[in-house]
Design an enzyme around this catalytic site. Structure first.
Site, PDB file in Angstrom:
ATOM      1  N   ASP A  39      36.601  75.064  42.117  1.00 31.33           N
ATOM      2  CA  ASP A  39      35.969  75.639  43.208  1.00 31.33           C
ATOM      3  C   ASP A  39      34.623  76.404  43.546  1.00 31.33           C
ATOM      4  O   ASP A  39      34.942  75.962  44.927  1.00 31.33           O
ATOM      5  CB  ASP A  39      36.137  77.488  42.635  1.00 31.33           C
ATOM      6  CG  ASP A  39      37.368  77.799  41.964  1.00 31.33           C
ATOM      7  OD1 ASP A  39      38.729  76.905  41.832  1.00 31.33           O
ATOM      8  OD2 ASP A  39      37.595  78.562  41.347  1.00 31.33           O
ATOM      9  N   TYR A  42      34.594  74.043  46.721  1.00 32.66           N
ATOM     10  CA  TYR A  42      35.497  74.562  48.209  1.00 32.66           C
ATOM     11  C   TYR A  42      34.974  75.737  48.541  1.00 32.66           C
ATOM     12  O   TYR A  42      34.719  76.114  49.981  1.00 32.66           O
ATOM     13  CB  TYR A  42      37.123  75.005  47.534  1.00 32.66           C
ATOM     14  CG  TYR A  42      37.924  75.770  48.351  1.00 32.66           C
ATOM     15  CD1 TYR A  42      38.579  75.187  49.232  1.00 32.66           C
ATOM     16  CD2 TYR A  42      37.414  77.538  49.450  1.00 32.66           C
ATOM     17  CE1 TYR A  42      39.880  76.024  50.659  1.00 32.66           C
ATOM     18  CE2 TYR A  42      38.090  77.719  49.775  1.00 32.66           C
ATOM     19  CZ  TYR A  42      39.627  76.693  50.377  1.00 32.66           C
ATOM     20  OH  TYR A  42      39.675  77.552  51.825  1.00 32.66           O
ATOM     21  N   SER A  88      70.759  90.511  57.912  1.00 31.98           N
ATOM     22  CA  SER A  88      71.178  91.061  56.314  1.00 31.98           C
ATOM     23  C   SER A  88      72.302  90.115  55.797  1.00 31.98           C
ATOM     24  O   SER A  88      72.751  89.844  56.326  1.00 31.98           O
ATOM     25  CB  SER A  88      70.738  92.568  55.642  1.00 31.98           C
ATOM     26  OG  SER A  88      72.147  92.864  56.315  1.00 31.98           O
ATOM     27  N   GLU A 125      70.098  79.959  45.956  1.00 31.82           N
ATOM     28  CA  GLU A 125      68.727  80.018  45.054  1.00 31.82           C
ATOM     29  C   GLU A 125      68.114  81.112  44.962  1.00 31.82           C
ATOM     30  O   GLU A 125      69.236  82.459  44.683  1.00 31.82           O
ATOM     31  CB  GLU A 125      67.634  79.645  46.772  1.00 31.82           C
ATOM     32  CG  GLU A 125      68.514  80.736  47.954  1.00 31.82           C
ATOM     33  CD  GLU A 125      67.564  80.328  49.224  1.00 31.82           C
ATOM     34  OE1 GLU A 125      67.247  80.625  49.743  1.00 31.82           O
ATOM     35  OE2 GLU A 125      67.678  78.815  49.609  1.00 31.82           O
ATOM     36  N   LYS A 127      66.690  85.751  44.241  1.00 33.74           N
ATOM     37  CA  LYS A 127      66.738  86.539  45.681  1.00 33.74           C
ATOM     38  C   LYS A 127      65.693  87.454  45.410  1.00 33.74           C
ATOM     39  O   LYS A 127      65.387  88.102  44.616  1.00 33.74           O
ATOM     40  CB  LYS A 127      67.926  87.782  45.400  1.00 33.74           C
ATOM     41  CG  LYS A 127      68.070  89.027  46.884  1.00 33.74           C
ATOM     42  CD  LYS A 127      69.157  89.122  46.730  1.00 33.74           C
ATOM     43  CE  LYS A 127      69.262  90.480  48.675  1.00 33.74           C
ATOM     44  NZ  LYS A 127      68.425  91.022  48.159  1.00 33.74           N
ATOM     45  N   ASP A 129      63.018  89.372  45.072  1.00 39.82           N
ATOM     46  CA  ASP A 129      62.696  91.263  45.784  1.00 39.82           C
ATOM     47  C   ASP A 129      61.370  92.146  46.018  1.00 39.82           C
ATOM     48  O   ASP A 129      60.330  92.445  45.670  1.00 39.82           O
ATOM     49  CB  ASP A 129      62.577  91.905  44.153  1.00 39.82           C
ATOM     50  CG  ASP A 129      63.484  93.215  44.061  1.00 39.82           C
ATOM     51  OD1 ASP A 129      63.432  93.432  45.149  1.00 39.82           O
ATOM     52  OD2 ASP A 129      63.547  94.052  43.492  1.00 39.82           O
ATOM     53  N   GLU A 187      60.172  86.065  52.384  1.00 33.69           N
ATOM     54  CA  GLU A 187      59.590  87.485  51.830  1.00 33.69           C
ATOM     55  C   GLU A 187      58.279  87.559  50.838  1.00 33.69           C
ATOM     56  O   GLU A 187      57.541  86.192  50.116  1.00 33.69           O
ATOM     57  CB  GLU A 187      61.016  87.349  50.754  1.00 33.69           C
ATOM     58  CG  GLU A 187      60.957  88.781  49.745  1.00 33.69           C
ATOM     59  CD  GLU A 187      62.225  89.612  50.567  1.00 33.69           C
ATOM     60  OE1 GLU A 187      62.940  88.702  51.369  1.00 33.69           O
ATOM     61  OE2 GLU A 187      62.280  90.237  49.601  1.00 33.69           O
ATOM     62  N   TYR A 237      57.271  83.051  49.521  1.00 35.32           N
ATOM     63  CA  TYR A 237      58.315  82.428  49.573  1.00 35.32           C
ATOM     64  C   TYR A 237      59.244  82.312  50.593  1.00 35.32           C
ATOM     65  O   TYR A 237      59.256  83.170  51.138  1.00 35.32           O
ATOM     66  CB  TYR A 237      59.078  82.675  48.616  1.00 35.32           C
ATOM     67  CG  TYR A 237      58.582  82.012  47.380  1.00 35.32           C
ATOM     68  CD1 TYR A 237      58.140  80.574  47.015  1.00 35.32           C
ATOM     69  CD2 TYR A 237      59.097  82.309  45.667  1.00 35.32           C
ATOM     70  CE1 TYR A 237      57.342  79.775  45.882  1.00 35.32           C
ATOM     71  CE2 TYR A 237      58.414  82.227  44.389  1.00 35.32           C
ATOM     72  CZ  TYR A 237      58.131  80.869  44.851  1.00 35.32           C
ATOM     73  OH  TYR A 237      56.938  80.598  43.193  1.00 35.32           O
ATOM     74  N   LYS A 304      74.258  79.943  49.844  1.00 37.78           N
ATOM     75  CA  LYS A 304      74.350  79.555  51.372  1.00 37.78           C
ATOM     76  C   LYS A 304      74.623  78.853  51.390  1.00 37.78           C
ATOM     77  O   LYS A 304      75.029  77.341  50.746  1.00 37.78           O
ATOM     78  CB  LYS A 304      72.766  79.608  52.061  1.00 37.78           C
ATOM     79  CG  LYS A 304      71.674  80.854  51.660  1.00 37.78           C
ATOM     80  CD  LYS A 304      70.734  80.713  52.324  1.00 37.78           C
ATOM     81  CE  LYS A 304      70.126  82.008  52.171  1.00 37.78           C
ATOM     82  NZ  LYS A 304      68.348  81.392  52.107  1.00 37.78           N
ATOM     83  N   LYS A 328      74.032  89.784  42.756  1.00 38.34           N
ATOM     84  CA  LYS A 328      73.047  90.701  42.042  1.00 38.34           C
ATOM     85  C   LYS A 328      73.262  90.417  40.558  1.00 38.34           C
ATOM     86  O   LYS A 328      73.779  90.168  40.352  1.00 38.34           O
ATOM     87  CB  LYS A 328      73.852  92.005  42.697  1.00 38.34           C
ATOM     88  CG  LYS A 328      73.444  92.823  44.340  1.00 38.34           C
ATOM     89  CD  LYS A 328      71.951  93.468  43.808  1.00 38.34           C
ATOM     90  CE  LYS A 328      72.218  94.040  45.480  1.00 38.34           C
ATOM     91  NZ  LYS A 328      70.721  94.943  45.925  1.00 38.34           N
ATOM     92  N   CYS A 422      55.019 118.518  12.404  1.00 35.16           N
ATOM     93  CA  CYS A 422      55.845 117.811  13.105  1.00 35.16           C
ATOM     94  C   CYS A 422      57.081 118.586  13.013  1.00 35.16           C
ATOM     95  O   CYS A 422      57.362 119.534  12.752  1.00 35.16           O
ATOM     96  CB  CYS A 422      55.522 116.807  11.703  1.00 35.16           C
ATOM     97  SG  CYS A 422      57.508 115.650  11.677  1.00 35.16           S
ATOM     98  N   CYS A 440      53.062 112.454  11.885  1.00 37.91           N
ATOM     99  CA  CYS A 440      53.201 113.797  11.059  1.00 37.91           C
ATOM    100  C   CYS A 440      52.354 113.158   9.573  1.00 37.91           C
ATOM    101  O   CYS A 440      52.564 111.913   9.660  1.00 37.91           O
ATOM    102  CB  CYS A 440      54.948 113.619  11.167  1.00 37.91           C
ATOM    103  SG  CYS A 440      55.316 114.162   9.603  1.00 37.91           S
TER     104      CYS A 440
HETATM  105  S1  IVH Z   1      68.375  84.772  53.349  1.00 41.14           S
HETATM  106  C1  IVH Z   1      70.497  84.683  57.637  1.00 41.14           C
HETATM  107  N1  IVH Z   1      67.468  84.483  51.315  1.00 41.14           N
HETATM  108  O1  IVH Z   1      67.372  89.649  51.492  1.00 41.14           O
HETATM  109  C2  IVH Z   1      69.885  84.984  56.299  1.00 41.14           C
HETATM  110  N2  IVH Z   1      67.295  86.275  52.284  1.00 41.14           N
HETATM  111  O2  IVH Z   1      70.096  90.593  53.368  1.00 41.14           O
HETATM  112  C3  IVH Z   1      68.781  85.791  55.896  1.00 41.14           C
HETATM  113  N3  IVH Z   1      65.505  88.170  50.535  1.00 41.14           N
HETATM  114  O3  IVH Z   1      66.144  91.963  53.065  1.00 41.14           O
HETATM  115  C4  IVH Z   1      68.759  85.905  54.486  1.00 41.14           C
HETATM  116  N4  IVH Z   1      65.180  86.609  48.503  1.00 41.14           N
HETATM  117  O4  IVH Z   1      64.626  89.241  52.791  1.00 41.14           O
HETATM  118  C5  IVH Z   1      67.105  84.984  52.138  1.00 41.14           C
HETATM  119  N5  IVH Z   1      66.383  83.502  49.138  1.00 41.14           N
HETATM  120  C6  IVH Z   1      66.779  84.638  49.580  1.00 41.14           C
HETATM  121  C7  IVH Z   1      66.174  85.540  49.695  1.00 41.14           C
HETATM  122  C8  IVH Z   1      66.394  86.957  50.924  1.00 41.14           C
HETATM  123  C9  IVH Z   1      65.387  87.503  49.022  1.00 41.14           C
HETATM  124  C10 IVH Z   1      66.489  89.564  51.274  1.00 41.14           C
HETATM  125  C11 IVH Z   1      66.298  89.037  52.706  1.00 41.14           C
HETATM  126  C12 IVH Z   1      66.229  90.556  52.567  1.00 41.14           C
HETATM  127  C13 IVH Z   1      67.548  90.332  51.981  1.00 41.14           C
HETATM  128  C14 IVH Z   1      68.918  90.323  52.703  1.00 41.14           C
END
Ligand code: IVH
Length: 690
Positions: A39, A42, A88, A125, A127, A129, A187, A237, A304, A328, A422, A440
């Protein structure tokens, strides 16, 4: 590139050299988590660039690493129109395998593929949050960052996004490989450990704390003061593309992500190319198992269609692509209402405030009680009866109240107080100095403690009395049939059968399991007594060390301290326990009731070695032990050697060139040992001969 550039250039060339060097090492540090320079090096290069830019302000470029934190506090966010809308995706709410199969079936139908036949290839991949962000790189330099907004128009959050070390201000690699325009979609999220640290810091400073990492991340991105944003630990990411000008980057989604990684963007490694619905379902299951061990929250996985050609063929259904779906997991947090707070008395008398909740489905089951841990936690969270609160249930962990939802109360609600007596036996409640726990003081005269003590005594890893569950214990204690542990053995079928809802058959079954439980081991017996701070492992150590209950009961504190892993608190607690004549009597009566233990055989069977019940992971090359030797030694000492690191891992033994397993261990806070430390642990345990 591991030496900071030397100072023998003209200023413009030198500034550019320093920038390139800093970009390269920032990428290694933030994105690849694999720094190559200390570090301090850097920092020195960074300061050199700062000095140079101070001397020659005209040399400052927008992508200079010195320009991450903009000076100005914004008065608002300018709207940004997305050239390619930020869509979305549809959510598959069936959290079972059926969700994956349904998506695959739909894709096949829409592509006109037969139900059976070659499987479709998918990119799977996580999702994440957090919140969706679009990064716009013009000629390789970060020009703008925007939120999703309504999908058509978002907000310009460039200033706060620039403070995220993981997001390159300039792409990596050869400028010739940079598209003229590249919009990266991904995200922004906050890691769990960063979230905990941020909240701790906020608490200390008397600032606002956040309910969960997602809210904290959203707040940080919409922070108008970039200096404050820079103190909020965000991560990013990339998961896709927006507008792109230039040659095609890839033919598949997986390649797109590889390309983004090569351009220096963080791409999550927990992704896979899989075949068909079965491949998707397997990914969903596998990531579900890892979910709790990940350093960040996910709420599902995303599938996808991998081929971009097929994606184009599938196209969009109004606002959603037909080629992607989110699948989910059961949510681990839900909002609900706090209807009341009850106080529960545990086995050792500890009083726990328990939240009585409006029942809510979370983490896969309906939750109506959640722990508030202790009075101080409760106060810190500031929850009061009637508040809307967030409950969390992750994995097998007991559900807990995370905090209250933001908002004002519309009426006065008094703060919760711990009772002075108690709630079960009316004995005074006490709290040791410096302790967070109220207790207690009734001991085994308290029905609640008695019930818990009986349940513990009967539990599988203690005396293993099958059929003695909480309903029955309640009945036995409430009817006054069992006041002490030994009384369990003098009950008799007749008294048992007389209990409500107790059939003759169950009574005689229980009688039999009581009889069976009498043959046990010293370690189990010591554990079953329920001495505070004496868990299974300590009970085993004590049994091995003293070899008989009489010697254990007679041991002084200094003698107890000679047992490995027994410290002053445990020694004290054991002494206090056996100093009560009542407890000695219990032991005598249990012995009189016919409990026997095979003092040595039992101990040996229950305690196969110093690593009993522990899982270790080996990585890298150890200086003198081969993999097989290390494994054999660990296993002979009762340990298990696993192939990957998880929360269940007790320690990672790392040697030279340890790789991702070591990183993972650090990430999730698993202890790391070197060979010398392993040898020390096993010093009393002979290495098996080859
Ligand atoms: S793809 C057209 N990949 O989930 C496709 N979305 O409705 C666009 N999210 O708020 C989304 N991880 O930000 C994609 N690996 C991932 C994701 C991801 C989280 C979120 C995205 C959006 C919601 C999808």
């Amino acid at each position: 590139m591991s030496e900071p550039p030397r100072a023998d250039q003209n200023p413009a060339a030198r500034a550019e050299q320093l920038r390139a060097w800093l970009h390269h090492h920032a990428h290694l540090y933030y994105v690849l988590d694999r720094p190559e320079v200390p570090d301090a090096d850097y920092d020195r290069a960074f300061q050199a660039l700062q000095a140079l830019e101070r001397e020659h302000p005209d040399l400052v470029t927008p992508d200079s690493p010195t320009q991450r934190v903009g000076g100005r506090v914004l008065d608002g966010f300018a709207p940004v129109r997305h050239a390619v809308p930020m869509l979305s995706i549809r959510t598959e709410t069936d959290t079972t395998e059926a969700g994956a199969l349904a998506f695959d079936a739909r894709v096949r139908r829409e592509l006109g593929l037969p139900e059976q036949g070659l499987p479709v290839e998918y990119a799977a991949e996580l999702k994440f949050d957090g919140l969706a962000i679009s990064l716009r790189y013009e000629a390789g330099v970060l020009a703008q960052a925007a939120t999703r907004g309504d999908g058509e128009t978002g907000e310009d959050v460039t200033a706060s996004i620039r403070t995220i070390g993981q997001i390159p201000l300039r792409l990596q690699g050869e400028p010739a490989s940079w598209p003229a325009l590249l919009e990266v979609r991904g995200e922004v999220y906050m890691r769990r450990d960063d979230f905990e640290r941020l909240n701790a810091r906020q608490r200390e400073a008397g600032g606002k704390t956040f309910v969960n990492p997602r809210n904290a991340a959203a707040g940080a991105v919409r922070q108008l003061d970039p200096a404050v944003a820079a103190t909020r630990p965000l991560s990013f990411y990339a998961y896709g593309l927006g507008q792109v000008q230039g040659p095609e980057l890839a033919a598949t989604h997986a390649q797109t992500l590889d390309t983004l990684a090569a351009l220096g963007l963080p791409v999550c490694e927990d992704r896979a190319v899989v075949l068909g619905g079965a491949g998707l379902a397997e990914f969903h299951r596998r990531m579900g198992e890892r979910r709790d061990a990940l350093p960040f929250d996910i709420d599902g996985v995303v599938y996808k269609v991998n081929s971009l050609d097929l994606q184009r063929q599938l196209g969009f259904l109004t606002r959603e692509p037909r080629w992607a779906v989110a699948h989910k997991y059961p949510a681990q947090e839900q909002a609900t209402r706090l209807n009341g707070i009850e106080v529960q008395v545990g086995r050792t008398g500890k009083l726990t405030p328990v939240a009585k909740l409006e029942p809510v489905f979370v983490g896969g089951t309906t939750v109506s009680n959640a722990t508030l841990h202790n009075l101080f936690e409760l106060r810190r969270k500031g929850v009061r009866v009637g508040d809307p609160v967030v409950v969390r249930r992750a994995g097998d962990v007991i559900p807990e109240v995370v905090g209250r939802m933001p908002g004002e109360r519309d009426r006065y609600v008094p703060n919760f107080r711990m009772p002075r007596e108690c709630p079960v036996c009316r004995a005074p409640v006490g709290r040791e100095k410096g302790s967070l726990e109220h207790r207690c003081t009734g001991g085994l005269t308290c029905a609640a403690q008695r019930k818990q003590a009986l349940l513990h005594f009967a539990s599988r890893r203690a005396m293993d009395i099958e059929g003695l569950g909480d309903k029955l214990v309640d009945q036995l204690v409430d009817a006054g049939l069992v006041r002490t542990l030994p009384e369990l053995y003098t009950l008799g079928v007749a008294k048992l059968a007389a209990l409500e809802r107790m059939a003759d058959k169950s009574a005689s079954n229980l009688e039999r399991s009581l009889a069976d439980s009498k043959r046990t081991t010293l370690a189990r017996f010591v554990y079953a007594l329920g001495v505070r701070h004496v868990g299974e492992a300590t009970a085993r150590d004590l049994a091995r060390h003293f070899g008989s209950i009489d010697r254990l009961m007679a041991a002084s504190e200094p003698e107890l301290l000679e047992v490995p892993d027994v410290g002053p608190i445990v020694a004290r607690s054991i002494r206090v326990f056996f100093d009560q004549p009542h407890h000695v009597e219990v032991v005598e009566q249990l012995r009189a009731a016919g409990i026997q233990w095979d003092e040595h055989a039992g101990v040996a069977a229950a305690a196969p070695g110093p690593l009993a019940g522990r899982t270790l992971v080996l990585t890298g090359t150890l200086p003198s032990l081969t993999r097989d030797e290390a494994r054999a030694w660990i296993e002979s000492a009762g340990g298990k050697v696993a192939g990957s690191v998880s929360k269940k891992t007790w320690a990672v033994v790392a040697g030279a060139e340890a790789g991702s397993k070591l990183d993972k261990a650090r990430e999730i806070g698993v202890s790391v040992l070197d060979e010398a430390q392993l040898r020390e642990l096993l010093a009393q345990w002979p290495q098996p001969s080859a």
